[in-house]
Design an enzyme around this catalytic site. Structure first.
Site, PDB file in Angstrom:
ATOM      1  N   GLU A  28      -7.816   3.144  12.709  1.00 29.08           N
ATOM      2  CA  GLU A  28      -9.238   3.481  12.442  1.00 29.08           C
ATOM      3  C   GLU A  28      -9.896   2.407  11.566  1.00 29.08           C
ATOM      4  OE1 GLU A  28      -9.933   5.604  14.419  1.00 29.08           O
ATOM      5  OE2 GLU A  28      -9.228   7.640  14.066  1.00 29.08           O
ATOM      6  N   GLN A  80      10.870   9.977  -3.356  1.00 26.18           N
ATOM      7  CA  GLN A  80      11.690   9.463  -4.456  1.00 26.18           C
ATOM      8  C   GLN A  80      12.196  10.604  -5.342  1.00 26.18           C
ATOM      9  OE1 GLN A  80      12.509   6.304  -4.725  1.00 26.18           O
ATOM     10  NE2 GLN A  80      13.589   6.361  -6.682  1.00 26.18           N
ATOM     11  N   MET A  81      11.366  11.586  -5.552  1.00 27.68           N
ATOM     12  CA  MET A  81      11.746  12.723  -6.410  1.00 27.68           C
ATOM     13  C   MET A  81      12.796  13.610  -5.753  1.00 27.68           C
ATOM     14  SD  MET A  81       7.924  13.426  -7.918  1.00 27.68           S
ATOM     15  CE  MET A  81       8.265  14.840  -8.950  1.00 27.68           C
ATOM     16  N   GLY A 128      -5.241  -8.714  21.986  1.00 28.33           N
ATOM     17  CA  GLY A 128      -5.769  -9.861  21.254  1.00 28.33           C
ATOM     18  C   GLY A 128      -6.923  -9.548  20.328  1.00 28.33           C
ATOM     19  N   PHE A 131      -1.980   0.173  21.964  1.00 27.64           N
ATOM     20  CA  PHE A 131      -1.766   1.195  20.935  1.00 27.64           C
ATOM     21  C   PHE A 131      -2.655   2.426  21.141  1.00 27.64           C
ATOM     22  CE2 PHE A 131      -1.302  -2.937  18.462  1.00 27.64           C
ATOM     23  CZ  PHE A 131       0.069  -3.017  18.632  1.00 27.64           C
ATOM     24  N   ARG A 153     -12.635   7.892  10.481  1.00 22.94           N
ATOM     25  CA  ARG A 153     -12.069   7.502   9.180  1.00 22.94           C
ATOM     26  C   ARG A 153     -11.995   8.682   8.227  1.00 22.94           C
ATOM     27  NH1 ARG A 153     -15.401   1.868   9.878  1.00 22.94           N
ATOM     28  NH2 ARG A 153     -13.738   0.852  11.088  1.00 22.94           N
ATOM     29  N   GLY A 183     -16.694   8.784  11.618  1.00 25.49           N
ATOM     30  CA  GLY A 183     -16.123  10.118  11.535  1.00 25.49           C
ATOM     31  C   GLY A 183     -14.609  10.089  11.617  1.00 25.49           C
TER      32      GLY A 183
END
Length: 393
Positions: free
Chosen positions: A375, A348-349, A141, A168, A254, A252
């Site tokens: 994060e 895509q390429m 929650g 998670f 992040r 850190g």
């Protein structure tokens, strides 16, 4: 093993401006990624293998506690050094490197905020990766609104009794040490404390292993506390300091996750370059198409711009500058958005081949997508940046 995979630096960029020492451990990390991670990346993903022994090999190189102090087994390196290492490792397997980055964050939190007894008890085994760590903040929650968490810790004698659940959690169920944010006081951030819970503690259990789009080389489960008694001596910092500790860890974290994004984008640019250099359509290789040349140029430019911002944020955090929180948020926002776009363009390429699991580029796309969510979501990063700008006005 993938049909096409590249894990080597751009000749013109990744070591620019680095010291000789930084170039050396960057090379060690690139070599480890190419030799120990990349050949197994597909297998780990498809069979959902948590590569414990490979990570312990990485720890032998000093990558288990990169910015933990040497007296408890860490490498004592800087935040910039750490970013360089995680970018390089991520070219070999982004999912595994991302877990290693979370493990490093937990080890740093114990080293920085734990008592000497806690540091000596946990940090050496974490730095060697004999034991693995998980970071437990998010709840079913309370995601972005982390300060509203409900997991309670009631003081009973010399123990806290924990009740609640976390969602998670990377490594959940397979790891040994859980750095848990829990409520010891009233509502809001000042009522939150941080404790270390060991696997095997009565009352600690785990939910089912989640089925994820990416990050499949690390298990994800709910972590559940039912009258789980934890010694008060396992608390990091003071009562009520837990939210602040969690946020300092995430600053850190992040940078670390942005660095993992750089590695995925780095590898994807090389994969795209190599593919269009050999793939022929309309009688010539795709590399002769000016449109694709321009796309490749844009991808490389956005990658280098992202790297510069991430490294600047790492320096700001290391120096404890006033703008460090904003820069960490900017780096996470910009790098994870741009690098996902780079990986997606690389797919895509590749055309239809990019959508096959025989080709590495699709795994980089799947593994990197979640970096825009965890994060702190990129929407929360925008909130932090805007708040800091408006506070200055």
């Amino acid at each position: 093993c993938y049909l096409l995979h590249a894990a080597k630096p751009f000749d013109f960029d990744t070591s620019t401006g680095l010291t000789d020492e930084q170039k050396e451990f960057q090379k060690v990390a690139f070599d480890f990624a190419a030799n120990e991670m990349a050949p197994h990346m597909a297998e780990w993903d498809q069979n959902e293998i948590f590569p414990v022994e490979t990570m312990r090999k990485a720890a032998q190189l000093g990558f288990g506690g990169i910015y933990v102090r040497p007296e408890v087994g860490g490498s004592g390196l800087s935040r910039l050094d750490t970013s360089i290492i995680f970018e390089a490792l991520s070219t070999g397997c982004t999912s595994t490197t991302a877990y290693i980055s979370i493990h490093n964050m937990c080890a740093w939190m114990i080293d920085t905020f734990g008592s000497n007894e806690l540091r000596e008890k946990f940090c050496p085994d974490l730095c060697s990766m004999e034991k693995f760590a998980s970071y437990c903040l998010t709840e079913p929650g309370s995601g972005s609104d982390a300060a509203s968490l409900l997991t309670s810790a009631k003081l009973q004698g010399d123990h806290y009794v924990l009740n609640g659940s976390k969602a998670f959690i990377s490594g959940g169920g397979d790891t040994d040490v859980y750095v848990v944010m829990c409520r010891t006081g009233g509502k809001g951030p000042k009522g939150i404390s941080c404790v270390v819970v060991e696997k095997g503690t009565p009352g600690l259990s785990f939910g089912k292993k989640e089925k994820k789009v990416g990050w499949n080389s690390q298990p994800t489960r709910a972590v559940i506390f039912e009258d789980c008694a934890v010694p008060v001596t396992n608390r990091l910092g003071s009562e009520g300091q837990g939210f602040n500790i969690a946020m300092k860890g995430l600053n850190g974290g992040r940078i670390n996750i942005a660095s993992c994004s750089l590695g995925a984008a780095h590898a994807s640019v090389l994969l795209a370059r190599d593919h269009i250099s050999v793939r022929k359509q309309f009688g010539e290789t795709l590399s002769n198409s000016q449109f694709l040349q321009f796309k490749l140029a844009e991808m490389a430019t956005r990658l280098v711009a992202s790297r510069l911002l991430v490294r600047q944020a790492a320096l700001a955090l290391q120096e404890d500058r006033p703008d460090a929180v904003s820069l960490c948020s900017m780096a996470k926002l910009f790098a994870t958005d741009e690098c996902f776009s780079i990986c997606n363009q690389a797919l895509q390429m590749h055309g239809g081949y990019g959508y096959l699991k025989d080709y590495a580029v699709q795994q980089f796309v799947r593994d990197i997508r979640v970096h825009q969510i965890l994060e702190g979501t990129n929407e929360v990063m925008r909130m932090i940046i805007a708040r800091d700008l408006l506070t200055e006005s």
